[in-house]
Design a protein around this motif. Structure first.
Motif, PDB file in Angstrom:
ATOM      1  N   GLU A  47       0.866  -1.166  -0.004  1.00 50.97           N
ATOM      2  CA  GLU A  47       0.010   0.302   0.040  1.00 50.97           C
ATOM      3  C   GLU A  47       0.759   1.166  -0.070  1.00 50.97           C
ATOM      4  OE1 GLU A  47      -3.426   2.065  -0.670  1.00 50.97           O
ATOM      5  OE2 GLU A  47      -3.467  -0.335  -0.450  1.00 50.97           O
ATOM      6  N   LEU A  48       1.817   1.241   0.747  1.00 52.78           N
ATOM      7  CA  LEU A  48       2.914   2.390   0.889  1.00 52.78           C
ATOM      8  C   LEU A  48       3.789   2.341  -0.424  1.00 52.78           C
ATOM      9  CD1 LEU A  48       3.456   2.327   4.667  1.00 52.78           C
ATOM     10  CD2 LEU A  48       1.627   4.057   3.381  1.00 52.78           C
ATOM     11  N   GLN A  49       3.876   1.246  -0.816  1.00 47.91           N
ATOM     12  CA  GLN A  49       4.844   1.481  -2.167  1.00 47.91           C
ATOM     13  C   GLN A  49       6.364   1.494  -1.687  1.00 47.91           C
ATOM     14  OE1 GLN A  49       3.706   0.652  -5.421  1.00 47.91           O
ATOM     15  NE2 GLN A  49       2.061  -0.288  -4.337  1.00 47.91           N
ATOM     16  N   GLY A  50       6.593   0.811  -0.530  1.00 45.29           N
ATOM     17  CA  GLY A  50       8.081   1.376   0.001  1.00 45.29           C
ATOM     18  C   GLY A  50       8.349   0.362   1.224  1.00 45.29           C
ATOM     19  N   GLN A  51       9.342   0.525   1.809  1.00 43.00           N
ATOM     20  CA  GLN A  51       9.797  -0.125   3.033  1.00 43.00           C
ATOM     21  C   GLN A  51       9.476   0.722   4.220  1.00 43.00           C
ATOM     22  OE1 GLN A  51      13.895  -1.829   2.631  1.00 43.00           O
ATOM     23  NE2 GLN A  51      14.365  -0.895   4.724  1.00 43.00           N
ATOM     24  N   ILE A  52       9.239  -0.198   5.159  1.00 32.82           N
ATOM     25  CA  ILE A  52       8.781   0.509   6.661  1.00 32.82           C
ATOM     26  C   ILE A  52       9.660  -0.315   7.556  1.00 32.82           C
ATOM     27  CG2 ILE A  52       6.471   1.153   5.852  1.00 32.82           C
ATOM     28  CD1 ILE A  52       5.601  -1.200   7.465  1.00 32.82           C
ATOM     29  N   GLU A  53       9.868   0.601   8.480  1.00 34.68           N
ATOM     30  CA  GLU A  53      10.686  -0.276   9.902  1.00 34.68           C
ATOM     31  C   GLU A  53       9.809  -0.302  10.865  1.00 34.68           C
ATOM     32  OE1 GLU A  53      14.187   1.770  10.845  1.00 34.68           O
ATOM     33  OE2 GLU A  53      15.235   0.962   9.187  1.00 34.68           O
ATOM     34  N   VAL A  54       9.585  -1.647  11.491  1.00 31.21           N
ATOM     35  CA  VAL A  54       8.622  -1.889  12.478  1.00 31.21           C
ATOM     36  C   VAL A  54       9.451  -2.506  13.807  1.00 31.21           C
ATOM     37  CG1 VAL A  54       6.795  -3.211  13.110  1.00 31.21           C
ATOM     38  CG2 VAL A  54       6.659  -2.345  11.000  1.00 31.21           C
ATOM     39  N   THR A  55       9.102  -1.878  15.052  1.00 33.57           N
ATOM     40  CA  THR A  55       9.977  -2.563  16.081  1.00 33.57           C
ATOM     41  C   THR A  55       9.034  -3.561  16.758  1.00 33.57           C
ATOM     42  OG1 THR A  55      11.183  -0.434  16.424  1.00 33.57           O
ATOM     43  CG2 THR A  55      11.163  -1.866  18.490  1.00 33.57           C
ATOM     44  N   GLN A  74       0.738  -7.555  14.306  1.00 35.38           N
ATOM     45  CA  GLN A  74      -0.419  -7.575  15.142  1.00 35.38           C
ATOM     46  C   GLN A  74      -0.158  -6.628  16.353  1.00 35.38           C
ATOM     47  OE1 GLN A  74      -0.429 -11.511  16.651  1.00 35.38           O
ATOM     48  NE2 GLN A  74      -1.435 -12.418  15.066  1.00 35.38           N
ATOM     49  N   GLY A  75      -1.026  -6.075  16.572  1.00 35.04           N
ATOM     50  CA  GLY A  75      -1.138  -4.989  17.723  1.00 35.04           C
ATOM     51  C   GLY A  75      -0.054  -3.801  17.395  1.00 35.04           C
ATOM     52  N   VAL A  76      -0.439  -3.153  16.083  1.00 39.97           N
ATOM     53  CA  VAL A  76       0.306  -1.967  15.516  1.00 39.97           C
ATOM     54  C   VAL A  76       0.009  -0.783  16.008  1.00 39.97           C
ATOM     55  CG1 VAL A  76       1.164  -0.772  13.451  1.00 39.97           C
ATOM     56  CG2 VAL A  76       0.964  -3.346  13.258  1.00 39.97           C
ATOM     57  N   VAL A  77       1.071   0.138  16.611  1.00 40.83           N
ATOM     58  CA  VAL A  77       0.562   1.235  17.000  1.00 40.83           C
ATOM     59  C   VAL A  77       1.866   2.207  16.575  1.00 40.83           C
ATOM     60  CG1 VAL A  77       0.921   2.950  18.955  1.00 40.83           C
ATOM     61  CG2 VAL A  77      -0.146   0.622  19.374  1.00 40.83           C
ATOM     62  N   ILE A  78       1.456   3.235  15.845  1.00 39.58           N
ATOM     63  CA  ILE A  78       2.142   4.513  15.410  1.00 39.58           C
ATOM     64  C   ILE A  78       2.357   5.541  16.244  1.00 39.58           C
ATOM     65  CG2 ILE A  78       2.597   5.878  13.371  1.00 39.58           C
ATOM     66  CD1 ILE A  78       1.005   3.800  11.546  1.00 39.58           C
ATOM     67  N   TYR A  81       6.646  11.537  16.701  1.00 36.23           N
ATOM     68  CA  TYR A  81       7.274  12.211  17.645  1.00 36.23           C
ATOM     69  C   TYR A  81       8.120  13.256  16.948  1.00 36.23           C
ATOM     70  CZ  TYR A  81      11.550   9.436  16.747  1.00 36.23           C
ATOM     71  OH  TYR A  81      12.534   8.964  15.949  1.00 36.23           O
ATOM     72  N   ALA A  82       8.691  14.425  17.028  1.00 37.19           N
ATOM     73  CA  ALA A  82       9.347  15.729  16.527  1.00 37.19           C
ATOM     74  C   ALA A  82      10.733  15.742  16.716  1.00 37.19           C
ATOM     75  CB  ALA A  82       8.902  16.907  16.780  1.00 37.19           C
ATOM     76  N   ARG A  83      11.567  15.885  15.837  1.00 37.59           N
ATOM     77  CA  ARG A  83      13.039  15.929  16.094  1.00 37.59           C
ATOM     78  C   ARG A  83      13.634  17.105  15.494  1.00 37.59           C
ATOM     79  NH1 ARG A  83      16.097  10.787  13.875  1.00 37.59           N
ATOM     80  NH2 ARG A  83      15.152  11.466  11.787  1.00 37.59           N
ATOM     81  N   ASN A  84      14.474  18.038  16.119  1.00 29.13           N
ATOM     82  CA  ASN A  84      14.921  19.036  15.675  1.00 29.13           C
ATOM     83  C   ASN A  84      16.469  18.968  15.157  1.00 29.13           C
ATOM     84  OD1 ASN A  84      15.933  21.595  14.952  1.00 29.13           O
ATOM     85  ND2 ASN A  84      15.045  22.579  16.784  1.00 29.13           N
ATOM     86  N   SER A  85      16.716  19.165  13.921  1.00 27.81           N
ATOM     87  CA  SER A  85      18.231  18.846  13.435  1.00 27.81           C
ATOM     88  C   SER A  85      18.770  19.947  13.328  1.00 27.81           C
ATOM     89  CB  SER A  85      17.984  18.158  11.902  1.00 27.81           C
ATOM     90  OG  SER A  85      17.335  18.946  11.086  1.00 27.81           O
ATOM     91  N   GLY A  86      18.639  20.974  14.264  1.00 24.67           N
ATOM     92  CA  GLY A  86      19.603  22.226  14.479  1.00 24.67           C
ATOM     93  C   GLY A  86      19.103  23.488  13.738  1.00 24.67           C
ATOM     94  N   GLY A  87      18.100  23.115  13.009  1.00 26.50           N
ATOM     95  CA  GLY A  87      17.387  24.340  12.104  1.00 26.50           C
ATOM     96  C   GLY A  87      16.249  24.871  12.752  1.00 26.50           C
ATOM     97  N   GLN A  91      11.205  17.754  12.539  1.00 27.38           N
ATOM     98  CA  GLN A  91      10.971  16.910  11.414  1.00 27.38           C
ATOM     99  C   GLN A  91      10.241  15.870  12.305  1.00 27.38           C
ATOM    100  OE1 GLN A  91      14.273  14.382  10.201  1.00 27.38           O
ATOM    101  NE2 GLN A  91      13.075  13.369   8.586  1.00 27.38           N
ATOM    102  N   VAL A  92       9.060  15.569  11.892  1.00 25.91           N
ATOM    103  CA  VAL A  92       7.933  14.747  12.359  1.00 25.91           C
ATOM    104  C   VAL A  92       8.460  13.175  12.075  1.00 25.91           C
ATOM    105  CG1 VAL A  92       5.555  13.641  12.678  1.00 25.91           C
ATOM    106  CG2 VAL A  92       6.160  16.294  12.229  1.00 25.91           C
ATOM    107  N   ILE A  93       8.610  12.421  12.933  1.00 25.46           N
ATOM    108  CA  ILE A  93       9.091  10.955  12.564  1.00 25.46           C
ATOM    109  C   ILE A  93       7.687  10.048  13.141  1.00 25.46           C
ATOM    110  CG2 ILE A  93      10.826   9.246  13.357  1.00 25.46           C
ATOM    111  CD1 ILE A  93      12.001  11.549  11.947  1.00 25.46           C
ATOM    112  N   LEU A  94       7.644   9.154  12.389  1.00 26.60           N
ATOM    113  CA  LEU A  94       6.525   8.108  12.716  1.00 26.60           C
ATOM    114  C   LEU A  94       7.187   6.934  13.072  1.00 26.60           C
ATOM    115  CD1 LEU A  94       4.031   8.937  10.062  1.00 26.60           C
ATOM    116  CD2 LEU A  94       3.896   9.684  12.228  1.00 26.60           C
ATOM    117  N   ARG A  95       7.126   6.516  14.379  1.00 20.98           N
ATOM    118  CA  ARG A  95       7.770   5.237  15.137  1.00 20.98           C
ATOM    119  C   ARG A  95       6.609   4.189  14.924  1.00 20.98           C
ATOM    120  NH1 ARG A  95      10.761   6.188  20.404  1.00 20.98           N
ATOM    121  NH2 ARG A  95       9.490   8.008  20.212  1.00 20.98           N
TER     122      ARG A  95
END
Length: 118
Positions: A47-55, A74-78, A81-87, A91-95
């Motif tokens: 569906e996303l047409q790409g690779q995802i990382e799942v912990t 099973q039991g997926v939660v997204i 969180y936001a990360r600042n790279s000095g600017g 940047q919003v990261i989806l874990r």
């Protein structure tokens, strides 16, 4: 805020591409330790047409999964969180985490394959 997605609509078919071990972080020494904390699995999403990382937790038998094997999460939660790279902008990261990842092999009982699915 945590997002609990409709797994099939969000990810489509997922295929196992491999995993790495995530090591625990020691805040006193500011370094990673040799103790495993979890597995980070790479999955291909139709569906996303790409690779995802799942912990997933260490109790998940990721070493039993084969490359490019169709899997179910099973039991997926997204958890965004936001990360600042000095600017000026963050940047919003989806874990993405899951309770487990299992094979979607045809021989599996239907009850095992449908757990956690909507």
């Amino acid at each position: 805020m945590k997002i609990i997605p409709d797994i099939k609509a969000t990810f489509g078919d997922t295929y196992f591409l491999g995993f790495t071990e995530k090591k625990k972080f020691d805040p006193t020494t500011n370094k990673r330790t040799e103790v495993n904390e979890s597995y980070v699995c790479r999955l291909a999403s139709s569906e996303l047409q790409g690779q995802i990382e799942v912990t997933v937790p260490l109790s998940t038998a990721v070493d039993q999964l084969k490359f490019n094997e169709k899997v179910l999460m099973q039991g997926v939660v997204i958890d965004p969180y936001a990360r600042n790279s000095g600017g000026s902008f963050a940047q919003v990261i989806l874990r993405c985490t899951a309770k487990t990842i299992i094979s979607d092999a045809p021989g599996k009982p239907a009850i095992d394959r449908s757990m956690g699915q909507k």
